[in-house]
Design a protein around this motif. Structure first.
Motif, PDB file in Angstrom:
ATOM      1  N   LEU A 628      37.463  53.010  39.301  1.00  0.00           N
ATOM      2  CA  LEU A 628      37.919  51.784  39.939  1.00  0.00           C
ATOM      3  C   LEU A 628      38.972  51.076  39.100  1.00  0.00           C
ATOM      4  N   ILE A 629      38.773  51.083  37.784  1.00  0.00           N
ATOM      5  CA  ILE A 629      39.763  50.451  36.901  1.00  0.00           C
ATOM      6  C   ILE A 629      41.110  51.158  37.015  1.00  0.00           C
ATOM      7  N   CYS A 632      43.316  50.532  40.300  1.00  0.00           N
ATOM      8  CA  CYS A 632      43.853  49.189  40.550  1.00  0.00           C
ATOM      9  C   CYS A 632      45.369  49.151  40.411  1.00  0.00           C
ATOM     10  N   LEU A 636      48.137  48.215  43.302  1.00  0.00           N
ATOM     11  CA  LEU A 636      49.009  47.063  43.112  1.00  0.00           C
ATOM     12  C   LEU A 636      50.473  47.460  43.339  1.00  0.00           C
TER      13      LEU A 636
END
Length: 806
Positions: A628-629, A632, A636
């Protein structure tokens, strides 16, 4: 004294009577000279028929009881051989024989020389067909008369004809003409008369070209006509040169339904279609000349002509060349007949005046004063010897005949007497306001065509609308411009339609084949646990399968004509699939490295023999947190890309054509879109190289089923494929969009497909080999065990250390 007086009376009585015979000369073309070889050849019958008309006139005069009843005209005919020298030689020979009147010659260039000589030899020269305006100068040609009006009259008719069509259509193109002529007095003077008279009437010559008589190559001259943009062409030349010119005009594509050709009297006759050597009619010239209009002195009219025509058709063609059943007398045969009759009338009037040996000057003055009805109308000469004659406009009909469509005289101008046939075979005046023709492609009809008018078809730009007609160059240009893709259909090689069908089916099979892996992973990873699934990380495998399915699906976003929605799908479907896959592979490797690195560090510090350490976070959860990190950042970037440089479909120029393509729009446009693209590529590259580096660090760490090696293989494969496919694609996109599409599509299918195969094929095959032996995860079960020294066989320890996911 008395005998002498009687002799004087007898002498006076003899010379006061009309002579029993009177010589009359004729200069005609019994043969023609080849301008290249100098050899003689037989002229067409239409030319030979001119002498036949002269012969018939002599026969009628000699049989007449009213015209020269006591005198027989003795014809003396000379062959001009179609040359100036031949005509002049005939005139000299006539003078040597004491002939005072000569009918001929036929052509203006011959008359221009012979008429000067006739003034010197005091011979009346009566040409049936020489129309050069220069011959109107009676100071240079004092004893010259002719049976046709000068070319200035032809110019009047031609200008009136062009103006007539302009007034009927109001199309400005009728007032812009091109003129081509032979570089002799006949062609040049006639053309200049049209130019000067046309300008005074608002008809402008935008191209004027000349070529030498007998020239075989007129490409340059005709090309000037073609490039001028004119659609009405005037030709001043004889039949043989007309053949050369009309062939080249066809080569230059200025023969057609939207071009009009008008000929002077030199080429508006049937002999313009005959081979001058063989006499055969050439169908090709007739086909090219369909719709041709020509200006001629008025042909036969009235009862006199009707009787003459009946007689003409009854003659033996072997004796009277050009005559016979099924024929009609050519115009200049009629005029040759008239010139012989006019000469006989002049001789007759001189005889009535008691002048039984008239010279050329006396015959000339008398000829100017005579008027009589004849085959083509009243015979009247102007004071300079020019005939005051009416004209007619003839039209070459589809049946292969010249038909009179207009009559013309100096007082009433043009009067239409028959329908006009144009080049297209109809009676509709062609639209000369047409634009240059172009090829087009109909998206709806799925076929190509040509708009010969240049304005019937409304071409559209291949933008986002559902268009129909596009430029023909769009067909098979490897860009899809029709919504139904018909412009790149089955008729093209290569064909996008065929490629979409074949590759689309293959992609669909891959998607269906991948979807069934989801329940397989869920069942054997969570429910009926198997080491081969459980120890690789069930969550990792689910993410792997989902990203591959999404990657396969993303290829469909490049099918068909681009659309703004499809352009955004390309970004989000492929962007998520590719970046999520790279993130998942890196997270798995990083989790594995962190677990093994922590174990080694713990053992070094404590000097302990403990085989491992526990972790408070379950392996699956730890992997998912890393994942998940990592995702990101690409999410974006894609969000910013969509906001700042929104993917959209716009018209862009490629190979001089506008195509509707996916590009970056929004606030900034294409450059920023490329920046975002390479940021994502760079990010994925860092993750892939990072995964490779971690694989190197953990190369000696044992792991059940060698799962770390599978990750290494898939990462290496993706890195290599990306390094090859991306630059090749950018090179090909400007060379062959089809090849670029193939490379990109198969690159995507290969990248996701090979990654899926590396991870899933060994597990599926091993599942069959293990015969579905259960391993619930709370005991060692009956499945394979780790090698000796690889760590505890406790599944919890294995999962937290060397056998866990990530």
């Amino acid at each position: 004294m008395k005998p002498l007086f009687l002799l004087f009376i007898l002498f006076g009585l003899v010379y006061s009577q009309p002579p029993a015979s009177f010589g009359i000369g004729g200069i005609f073309e019994r043969s023609l000279t080849d301008t290249d070889t100098g050899e003689l050849y037989r002229p067409p019958d239409d030319i030979l028929a001119t002498e036949t008309g002269f012969r018939l006139a002599i026969e009628d005069i000699n049989s007449s009881t009213d015209l020269l009843p006591s005198t027989q005209l003795t014809p003396v005919v000379f062959d001009s051989e179609g040359t100036v020298a031949g005509a002049l030689a005939g005139l000299v020979a006539a003078d040597e024989l004491g002939v005072q009147v000569v009918v001929g010659p036929s052509f203006s260039d011959q008359s221009l020389i012979s008429a000067v000589a006739s003034g010197i030899y005091d011979i009346l020269l009566a040409s049936p067909s020489s129309s050069s305006a220069s011959l109107s100068d009676d100071s240079l040609y004092p004893l010259f008369i002719r049976g046709v009006a000068p070319d200035t009259f032809q110019a009047n008719v031609i200008v009136d004809l062009v103006d007539e069509y302009y007034n009927r259509t109001k199309v400005p193109n009728w007032r812009e003409i091109g003129i081509i002529c032979t570089a002799d007095d006949y062609g040049v003077s006639g053309s200049r008369n049209v130019i000067s008279l046309g300008e005074s009437r608002g008809i402008f010559t935008i191209a004027f070209q000349q070529f030498l008589v007998g020239a075989e190559d007129v490409e340059v001259e005709v090309r000037e006509l073609a490039t001028s943009g004119a659609r009405v062409f005037i030709s001043y030349m004889l039949g043989s040169d007309y053949q050369t010119m009309i062939r080249e005009a066809d080569n230059q594509d200025i023969i057609g339904d939207f071009y009009v050709w008008i000929c002077s009297d030199g080429c508006a006759t049937p002999d313009s279609f005959e081979d001058y050597e063989t006499g055969r009619v050439e169908e090709g010239y007739m086909e090219l000349s369909l719709g041709l209009q020509g200006v001629l002195p008025q042909g036969g009219v009235g009862d006199l002509y009707d009787d003459f025509l009946e007689r003409w058709k009854s003659l033996d063609p072997n004796e009277y060349i050009g005559a016979g059943p099924g024929t009609e007398p050519p115009l200049f045969a009629l005029i040759a007949y008239e010139m012989a009759v006019a000469s006989a009338n002049a001789i007759h009037l001189e005889f009535l005046r008691g002048n039984f040996n008239p010279n050329g000057t006396e015959l000339y003055r008398t000829a100017l004063s005579i008027t009589f009805p004849t085959l083509t109308g009243d015979f009247i000469l102007e004071s300079n010897g020019d005939r005051d004659s009416a004209y007619e406009v003839v039209n070459f009909y589809p049946n292969g005949e010249f038909v009179k469509i207009f009559s013309w005289d100096d007082e009433d101008g043009l009067s239409q007497v028959a329908p006009i046939a144009w080049h297209d075979g109809t009676t509709n005046i062609p639209d000369l306001g047409v634009l240059p023709e172009f090829d087009y492609w109909s998206c709806d009809d799925k076929e190509s065509g040509t708009d010969v008018t240049g304005k019937t078809i409304n071409l559209e730009k291949p933008d986002g609308d559902d268009i129909n007609f596009i430029d023909g160059d769009y067909e098979c240009d490897q860009y899809i411009d029709c919504q139904n893709m018909s412009d790149e259909g089955y008729q093209c090689t290569p064909s996008f339609t065929v490629a979409f069908v074949v590759v689309g089916i293959l992609t669909g099979i891959l998607i269906l084949g991948t979807i069934w892996l989801l329940p397989l992973v869920c069942v054997f990873g969570f429910c009926v646990r198997r080491h081969r699934f459980f120890l690789s990380g069930s969550l990792f495998l689910i993410i792997l399968v989902l990203t591959c399915i999404l990657g396969f699906i993303s290829t469909y976003a490049w099918y068909g004509k681009p659309h703004t929605v499809a352009c955004n799908f390309q970004l989000w479907l492929f962007g998520i699939a590719s970046t999520f896959l790279a993130c998942a592979l890196f997270a798995k490797q990083f989790r594995f490295w962190r677990a093994t690195a922590a174990t080694n560090f713990y053992r070094k510090i404590t000097k302990s023999d403990e085989k491992g350490v526990s972790t408070p976070i379950p392996a699956e959860i730890e992997f998912f947190i890393y994942f998940l990190i990592l995702v990101c950042f690409p999410l974006l970037i894609m969000l910013l890309w969509t906001i700042i440089a929104t993917p959209t479909a716009e018209l862009e120029e490629h190979d001089d054509l506008d195509h509707y393509l996916c590009t970056s729009g929004g606030f900034t446009g294409e450059p920023v879109g490329l920046v975002f693209f390479f940021i994502l590529v760079g990010y994925c590259g860092v993750l892939l190289f990072g995964s490779l580096f971690i694989s190197f660090l953990v190369r000696h760490v044992p792991q059940p089923f060698m799962d770390k090696r599978l990750v290494f293989l898939s990462v290496f494969n993706l890195t290599f494929a990306s390094a090859v496919v991306i630059p090749v694609y950018f090179v090909l996109i400007g060379i062959s969009p089809f090849a670029a599409w193939i490379v990109r599509t198969f690159g995507i299918l290969y990248g996701f497909g090979s990654t899926l195969a590396v991870h899933m094929v060994p597990k599926c095959v091993g599942l069959l080999l293990d015969k579905f032996q259960p391993n619930a995860g709370d005991g060692p079960g009956k499945g394979p065990t780790m090698r000796g020294g690889a760590g505890s066989a406790d599944p919890n320890l294995s999962m937290s250390q060397s056998a866990s996911v990530g």
